[in-house]
Design an enzyme around this catalytic site. Structure first.
Site, PDB file in Angstrom:
ATOM      1  N   SER A   8       0.738  -1.337   0.330  1.00  0.00           N
ATOM      2  CA  SER A   8       0.091  -0.067   0.204  1.00  0.00           C
ATOM      3  C   SER A   8       0.506   1.519  -0.523  1.00  0.00           C
ATOM      4  O   SER A   8       1.476   1.042   0.599  1.00  0.00           O
ATOM      5  CB  SER A   8      -0.636   0.266   1.447  1.00  0.00           C
ATOM      6  OG  SER A   8      -1.277   0.865   1.344  1.00  0.00           O
ATOM      7  N   HIS A  33      -1.088  -1.412  -4.048  1.00  0.00           N
ATOM      8  CA  HIS A  33      -2.228  -0.978  -3.271  1.00  0.00           C
ATOM      9  C   HIS A  33      -2.717   0.523  -3.862  1.00  0.00           C
ATOM     10  O   HIS A  33      -1.521   1.191  -3.072  1.00  0.00           O
ATOM     11  CB  HIS A  33      -2.492  -1.612  -1.678  1.00  0.00           C
ATOM     12  CG  HIS A  33      -3.887  -1.549  -1.669  1.00  0.00           C
ATOM     13  ND1 HIS A  33      -5.295  -2.271  -2.045  1.00  0.00           N
ATOM     14  CD2 HIS A  33      -4.316  -0.454  -0.704  1.00  0.00           C
ATOM     15  CE1 HIS A  33      -6.085  -1.944  -1.374  1.00  0.00           C
ATOM     16  NE2 HIS A  33      -6.082  -0.851  -0.263  1.00  0.00           N
ATOM     17  N   ASP A  35      -5.323   3.385  -1.769  1.00  0.00           N
ATOM     18  CA  ASP A  35      -5.691   3.793  -0.827  1.00  0.00           C
ATOM     19  C   ASP A  35      -6.949   5.101  -1.430  1.00  0.00           C
ATOM     20  O   ASP A  35      -5.969   6.159  -1.149  1.00  0.00           O
ATOM     21  CB  ASP A  35      -5.882   4.073   0.327  1.00  0.00           C
ATOM     22  CG  ASP A  35      -5.758   2.403   1.184  1.00  0.00           C
ATOM     23  OD1 ASP A  35      -6.841   1.937   0.854  1.00  0.00           O
ATOM     24  OD2 ASP A  35      -4.245   2.247   1.374  1.00  0.00           O
ATOM     25  N   MET A  37      -8.760   7.775  -0.680  1.00  0.00           N
ATOM     26  CA  MET A  37      -9.859   8.219   0.849  1.00  0.00           C
ATOM     27  C   MET A  37     -11.235   9.570   1.069  1.00  0.00           C
ATOM     28  O   MET A  37      -9.963  10.365   0.419  1.00  0.00           O
ATOM     29  CB  MET A  37      -9.336   8.021   2.232  1.00  0.00           C
ATOM     30  CG  MET A  37      -8.893   6.951   2.443  1.00  0.00           C
ATOM     31  SD  MET A  37      -7.850   7.321   3.838  1.00  0.00           S
ATOM     32  CE  MET A  37      -6.699   5.685   4.105  1.00  0.00           C
ATOM     33  N   HIS A  66      -8.660   0.886  -4.013  1.00  0.00           N
ATOM     34  CA  HIS A  66      -9.795   0.471  -3.404  1.00  0.00           C
ATOM     35  C   HIS A  66     -10.263   2.161  -2.561  1.00  0.00           C
ATOM     36  O   HIS A  66      -9.702   2.992  -1.901  1.00  0.00           O
ATOM     37  CB  HIS A  66      -8.490   0.044  -1.648  1.00  0.00           C
ATOM     38  CG  HIS A  66      -9.450  -0.189  -0.784  1.00  0.00           C
ATOM     39  ND1 HIS A  66      -9.290   0.264   0.361  1.00  0.00           N
ATOM     40  CD2 HIS A  66     -11.191  -0.016  -0.517  1.00  0.00           C
ATOM     41  CE1 HIS A  66      -9.967  -0.069   2.300  1.00  0.00           C
ATOM     42  NE2 HIS A  66     -11.458  -0.254   0.772  1.00  0.00           N
ATOM     43  N   MET A  68     -12.140   4.220  -0.767  1.00  0.00           N
ATOM     44  CA  MET A  68     -13.117   4.025   0.471  1.00  0.00           C
ATOM     45  C   MET A  68     -14.267   5.526   0.188  1.00  0.00           C
ATOM     46  O   MET A  68     -13.514   6.840   0.915  1.00  0.00           O
ATOM     47  CB  MET A  68     -11.935   4.134   1.847  1.00  0.00           C
ATOM     48  CG  MET A  68     -10.928   3.342   1.830  1.00  0.00           C
ATOM     49  SD  MET A  68      -9.817   3.008   3.425  1.00  0.00           S
ATOM     50  CE  MET A  68      -8.506   3.418   2.541  1.00  0.00           C
ATOM     51  N   MET A 137     -11.632  -5.671   5.738  1.00  0.00           N
ATOM     52  CA  MET A 137     -10.836  -4.690   6.052  1.00  0.00           C
ATOM     53  C   MET A 137     -10.548  -5.549   7.804  1.00  0.00           C
ATOM     54  O   MET A 137     -11.326  -5.829   8.517  1.00  0.00           O
ATOM     55  CB  MET A 137     -11.870  -2.851   6.379  1.00  0.00           C
ATOM     56  CG  MET A 137     -11.691  -3.249   5.188  1.00  0.00           C
ATOM     57  SD  MET A 137     -10.219  -2.276   4.519  1.00  0.00           S
ATOM     58  CE  MET A 137      -9.653  -1.007   5.855  1.00  0.00           C
ATOM     59  N   GLY A 144      -2.900   4.215   7.865  1.00  0.00           N
ATOM     60  CA  GLY A 144      -2.681   3.947   8.097  1.00  0.00           C
ATOM     61  C   GLY A 144      -2.125   3.339   9.837  1.00  0.00           C
ATOM     62  O   GLY A 144      -2.315   4.072  11.033  1.00  0.00           O
ATOM     63  N   GLY A 145      -1.343   1.961   9.972  1.00  0.00           N
ATOM     64  CA  GLY A 145      -0.413   1.549  11.250  1.00  0.00           C
ATOM     65  C   GLY A 145      -1.011   1.133  12.503  1.00  0.00           C
ATOM     66  O   GLY A 145      -1.114   1.085  13.299  1.00  0.00           O
ATOM     67  N   ASP A 175      -6.858  -6.255   4.815  1.00  0.00           N
ATOM     68  CA  ASP A 175      -5.714  -4.854   4.524  1.00  0.00           C
ATOM     69  C   ASP A 175      -5.895  -5.111   5.660  1.00  0.00           C
ATOM     70  O   ASP A 175      -6.979  -4.135   6.419  1.00  0.00           O
ATOM     71  CB  ASP A 175      -6.874  -4.531   3.672  1.00  0.00           C
ATOM     72  CG  ASP A 175      -6.012  -2.357   4.036  1.00  0.00           C
ATOM     73  OD1 ASP A 175      -5.381  -2.577   3.903  1.00  0.00           O
ATOM     74  OD2 ASP A 175      -6.613  -1.913   2.849  1.00  0.00           O
ATOM     75  N   GLY A 197       1.455  -1.978   3.947  1.00  0.00           N
ATOM     76  CA  GLY A 197       1.794  -0.455   4.001  1.00  0.00           C
ATOM     77  C   GLY A 197       3.134  -0.173   5.115  1.00  0.00           C
ATOM     78  O   GLY A 197       4.206  -0.328   4.679  1.00  0.00           O
TER      79      GLY A 197
END
Length: 222
Positions: A8, A33, A35, A37, A66, A68, A137, A144-145, A175, A197
């Site tokens: 990611s 990947h 993301d 958002m 992806h 979101m 998910m 992240g994290g 993910d 990621g």
């Protein structure tokens, strides 16, 4: 079937994007990947079509995009034109999910559906034949994290059992909080695509970490 590693780029160093993409190109990762958002469905903003376009110019690898975001159906064709090979929408944002999946496939991309941690996998059973990828998910989306939610393993297993019972060819992607410490458990549960990621970009040797993730369970055939 061997599993896929999809690093990611949410966790990469954007000041060094060409170098980061070059590193991924030289790695064994098959997908990248991305993301997206929107600040509405999730409490964070990230990149849109222009970033997908930029990454697409830098690599020939599969772009695993992806979304979101609310009302993703308004933007699917534009993400496809930007270079998305897989377009994943959220079950929670698509009141007409079957139609949205058809839209994704009609524009030439693989159709994915993401499920938040609280959404049961059974909600997809009526439309499994229209799905190419299910993204479980294993954290709450938006940042992240985060730490892996271990109840996700039960969802993966339940979904894998249903897919196998119907003899379907669907990727189960996971993910959130995925790393060397839990990848084998995730693959054992039935996943065959891992989004990583921080585990990749936060390591001292990202290419080596991707290789280690790819090699997990190799002798067991997954």
């Amino acid at each position: 079937m061997s599993h896929i590693i999809s690093p990611s780029i949410l966790s990469c160093d954007f000041a060094r994007l060409p170098e980061e993409i070059k590193m991924l190109d030289e790695s064994v990762a098959e997908w990248i990947h991305v993301d997206v958002m929107d600040g509405q469905f999730v409490p964070n903003f990230t990149f849109g079509m222009t970033m997908v376009e930029a990454v697409n110019r830098l690599t020939d690898k599969v772009l695993d995009v992806h979304l979101m975001m609310v009302e993703p159906e308004k933007y699917i064709e534009r993400f496809r034109k930007a270079g998305a090979d897989i377009i994943t929408v959220h079950y929670e944002t698509c009141p007409h999910l079957h139609r949205t999946l058809q839209q994704i496939r009609e524009c030439g991309a693989k159709a994915g559906v993401a499920l938040n941690p609280h959404t049961p996998v059974q909600n997809l059973f009526d439309i499994l034949e229209d799905i190419d990828l299910v993204l479980i998910m294993s954290v709450n989306p938006g940042f992240g994290g985060q730490k892996f939610i271990y109840s996700s393993l039960n969802k993966i297993k339940m979904l894998r059992d249903e897919i196998n019972a119907r003899n379907l060819d669907i990727y189960i992607e996971v993910d959130g909080g995925v790393g060397l410490h839990n990848a084998e458990n995730i693959l054992n549960a039935g996943a065959n695509a891992l989004v990583a990621g921080n585990a990749v970009f936060g390591s001292d040797n990202p290419k080596d970490t991707i290789l280690k993730l790819q090699n997990i369970g190799f002798e067991k055939g997954f």
